[in-house]
Each structure stands twice: as structure tokens, then as C-alpha cells.
Design a protein around this motif. Structure first.
Motif, PDB file in Angstrom:
ATOM      1  N   ASP A   1      20.949 -20.858 -45.178  1.00 32.14           N
ATOM      2  CA  ASP A   1      19.998 -19.855 -44.950  1.00 32.14           C
ATOM      3  C   ASP A   1      18.776 -19.445 -45.989  1.00 32.14           C
ATOM      4  O   ASP A   1      18.996 -18.882 -45.734  1.00 32.14           O
ATOM      5  CB  ASP A   1      20.392 -18.851 -43.684  1.00 32.14           C
ATOM      6  N   GLY A   2      18.103 -20.535 -45.740  1.00 35.07           N
ATOM      7  CA  GLY A   2      16.759 -20.582 -47.199  1.00 35.07           C
ATOM      8  C   GLY A   2      17.887 -21.064 -48.415  1.00 35.07           C
ATOM      9  O   GLY A   2      18.857 -21.412 -48.304  1.00 35.07           O
TER      10      GLY A   2
ATOM     11  N   GLY B   1      20.882 -25.837 -35.304  1.00 32.21           N
ATOM     12  CA  GLY B   1      20.154 -25.174 -35.850  1.00 32.21           C
ATOM     13  C   GLY B   1      19.287 -24.861 -36.930  1.00 32.21           C
ATOM     14  O   GLY B   1      18.885 -25.685 -38.107  1.00 32.21           O
ATOM     15  N   ALA B   2      18.840 -23.709 -37.511  1.00 31.99           N
ATOM     16  CA  ALA B   2      17.871 -24.227 -38.725  1.00 31.99           C
ATOM     17  C   ALA B   2      18.694 -24.432 -40.249  1.00 31.99           C
ATOM     18  O   ALA B   2      19.059 -24.379 -41.408  1.00 31.99           O
ATOM     19  CB  ALA B   2      16.849 -23.247 -39.298  1.00 31.99           C
ATOM     20  N   MET B   3      20.119 -23.337 -39.816  1.00 33.28           N
ATOM     21  CA  MET B   3      20.493 -23.464 -41.174  1.00 33.28           C
ATOM     22  C   MET B   3      22.005 -24.441 -41.456  1.00 33.28           C
ATOM     23  O   MET B   3      22.516 -25.334 -40.599  1.00 33.28           O
ATOM     24  CB  MET B   3      22.210 -21.833 -40.818  1.00 33.28           C
ATOM     25  N   ARG B   4      21.925 -24.831 -42.523  1.00 29.74           N
ATOM     26  CA  ARG B   4      22.988 -25.496 -42.950  1.00 29.74           C
ATOM     27  C   ARG B   4      24.146 -25.889 -43.311  1.00 29.74           C
ATOM     28  O   ARG B   4      24.674 -24.843 -44.335  1.00 29.74           O
ATOM     29  CB  ARG B   4      22.142 -26.570 -44.509  1.00 29.74           C
ATOM     30  N   PRO B   5      25.365 -26.534 -42.575  1.00 27.65           N
ATOM     31  CA  PRO B   5      26.666 -26.533 -43.069  1.00 27.65           C
ATOM     32  C   PRO B   5      26.976 -26.847 -44.397  1.00 27.65           C
ATOM     33  O   PRO B   5      26.600 -28.128 -45.118  1.00 27.65           O
ATOM     34  CB  PRO B   5      27.312 -26.699 -41.961  1.00 27.65           C
ATOM     35  N   LEU B   6      27.841 -25.857 -44.880  1.00 25.99           N
ATOM     36  CA  LEU B   6      28.388 -26.542 -46.544  1.00 25.99           C
ATOM     37  C   LEU B   6      29.886 -26.859 -46.496  1.00 25.99           C
ATOM     38  O   LEU B   6      29.987 -27.895 -47.063  1.00 25.99           O
ATOM     39  CB  LEU B   6      27.977 -25.369 -47.362  1.00 25.99           C
TER      40      LEU B   6
ATOM     41  N   GLN C   1      27.269 -30.429 -52.859  1.00 25.45           N
ATOM     42  CA  GLN C   1      27.005 -31.763 -52.193  1.00 25.45           C
ATOM     43  C   GLN C   1      26.361 -31.522 -50.974  1.00 25.45           C
ATOM     44  O   GLN C   1      24.907 -31.765 -51.612  1.00 25.45           O
ATOM     45  CB  GLN C   1      27.633 -32.595 -52.165  1.00 25.45           C
ATOM     46  N   ASN C   2      26.396 -30.778 -50.222  1.00 26.50           N
ATOM     47  CA  ASN C   2      26.050 -30.714 -49.211  1.00 26.50           C
ATOM     48  C   ASN C   2      24.145 -29.121 -50.313  1.00 26.50           C
ATOM     49  O   ASN C   2      23.210 -29.139 -49.052  1.00 26.50           O
ATOM     50  CB  ASN C   2      26.676 -29.849 -48.190  1.00 26.50           C
ATOM     51  N   LEU C   3      24.608 -28.667 -50.275  1.00 25.74           N
ATOM     52  CA  LEU C   3      23.702 -27.413 -51.073  1.00 25.74           C
ATOM     53  C   LEU C   3      22.564 -27.895 -51.382  1.00 25.74           C
ATOM     54  O   LEU C   3      21.429 -27.839 -51.416  1.00 25.74           O
ATOM     55  CB  LEU C   3      24.248 -26.630 -51.692  1.00 25.74           C
TER      56      LEU C   3
END
Length: 237
Positions: free
Chosen positions: A174-175, A192-197, A234-236
Motif C-alpha cells: 500500500d504505497g 483497489g489501490a493496493m498491490r497483492p504480493l 517480484q510483485n513488489l
């Protein structure tokens, strides 16, 4: 097998080569998911990133066979039936999930599309001989956000075990901060705005054949031995 004619052995080798090539193509990622899970419809069931029995004894081949071969495949089949002849038929899986999220009249399409996406992400979130110490860059993020890797794992465990009914526990970005969130049923941070890891599936079909009602044991085993911290890094990005 040792007495098989040369032609038979050659055929088997070619099949193995084709399977390996397909699997290799599928794990070329864009935002963490195989290209086959993200391309235009019809949506296809992407190959697993490991053999069905590779996660045993934590998750048995029997569980993977039903979970992947029946449940995941079922969502793919239903989604393609529901989107046939609609504008969604030409959209990518992620586009379908985002376009139908929160719309009551598109709930069936959303539920199946999101479950296809969530399950594909879940398979990537696991690996044989996983768990253990996260990569240094991810560890630093965990320590900055939670105080320690152990505290991050504890938050993931709490989210997974406390989710009432079916759903998912997620480590997300989240940011600049990492957070743990949980979602019910087919809901996903993707909308949403959060990126799943990484994620842990806590629908009963993910663990019941191996653990019956002992969800906490399943969650602990996944975090100890299967969670794919490299995929999270990787997703980060």
C-alpha cells in the motif's frame, strides 16, 4: 518402460518437451501472473508452476487435483460460458474483474473471473521448499512495516485463521508500506489501490482433504514450508 520401442520413447520425450515449453511460457509474468491467465478471452486454465505432488506432504496431490482440476477449472469454464457473446468476451481477465467489481448485475461474472485470478495468484504464491527467510529487500520492507518478519507472518496467520467463512489472506503493498488484509469469497485487492504480493486461500476446498477443520494447521504449514517470498518480492517491483 525399458523394453519400449525407440519410437515410443521418442514420443514420450517430445510430449515432455512440449509440456515443459508450455509451462515455461505460462510463467512469463506480467504483474505476477502467467500471461495465459491475463490474455484476451476465452480464458484458459494456466498450467501449475509445479507438479501436482510437489507440495506434499503439506498439501497433497489429491487436494491439488481437486482444487486445481475441479474448482479452478470450474471457474474458468463458468466464466467463459457467462461472457460468451458479451463485450467481456474480448477483455483480459483483469479487465473483466475490475469492470464487474461491485456491480450486482454482474456478480456471477465477477465471482468466477475473480476466482480464476485469485487461484492463479495463489498457485504462484506457493513453491516446494518455500517459507524460511525472505529475500533481503522484502525482509527490509517487512521489518519497516511490521517490526520483524515474525510479526508479518503472525499478521498473515491471524488474517487467514480469522477470516469468517471462505476467503483469502493477502500480503499487499500500500504505497511504500506493506499491509495484511483479508477478503471474503471472491473479493480481491486487485480491484483497489493496493498491490497483492502473496495470498493464502482459506476456502475449505484448499485444505479440507488434508486438514479437515484444522485451518490453523494448514495456514501454519503454508507459512513455514510453502509460501513463496520470491514471488512476493517480484510483485513488489
Amino acid at each position: 518402460m525399458h523394453n519400449a520401442p525407440t519410437s515410443t520413447r521418442t514420443t514420450l520425450n517430445r510430449r515432455e518437451l512440449l509440456l515443459a515449453s508450455a509451462a515455461g511460457a505460462a510463467v512469463l509474468t506480467l504483474g505476477g501472473l502467467p500471461a495465459t491467465a491475463r490474455g484476451a478471452a476465452p480464458v484458459v486454465l494456466p498450467p501449475l508452476p509445479w507438479a501436482e505432488g510437489a507440495l506434499a506432504p503439506v498439501i497433497s496431490a489429491n487436494t491439488i487435483s481437486f482444487h486445481y482440476g475441479k474448482h479452478h477449472q470450474g471457474y474458468v469454464t463458468n466464466l467463459n460460458k457467462l461472457t460468451a457473446g458479451t463485450p467481456f468476451a474480448d477483455q483480459s481477465l483483469e479487465q473483466i474483474v475490475r469492470a464487474t467489481a461491485g456491480k450486482a448485475d454482474q456478480a456471477a461474472i465477477f465471482n468466477n473471473a475473480a476466482q480464476v485470478w485469485n487461484h492463479t495468484f495463489y498457485w504462484q504464491s506457493l513453491r516446494p521448499n518455500g517459507g524460511g527467510e525472505p529475500p533481503a529487500a522484502l525482509k527490509a520492507k517487512m521489518e519497516a512495516s511490521f517490526g520483524s518478519v515474525a510479526a508479518c507472518r503472525e499478521e498473515l496467520s491471524k488474517a487467514a485463521t480469522s477470516q469468517f467463512g471462505s476467503g483469502w489472506a493477502w500480503l499487499v503493498a500500500d504505497g511504500d508500506a506493506l499491509k495484511v488484509v483479508k477478503t471474503g469469497n471472491a473479493e480481491t485487492p486487485l480491484t483497489g489501490a493496493m498491490r497483492p504480493l502473496v495470498t493464502i486461500d482459506v476456502w475449505e476446498h484448499a485444505y479440507y482433504l488434508d486438514y479437515q477443520n484444522r485451518r490453523a494447521d494448514y495456514v501454519a504449514a503454508v507459512l513455514d514450508k510453502l509460501i513463496n517470498w520470491e514471488f512476493a518480492l517480484q510483485n513488489l517491483g
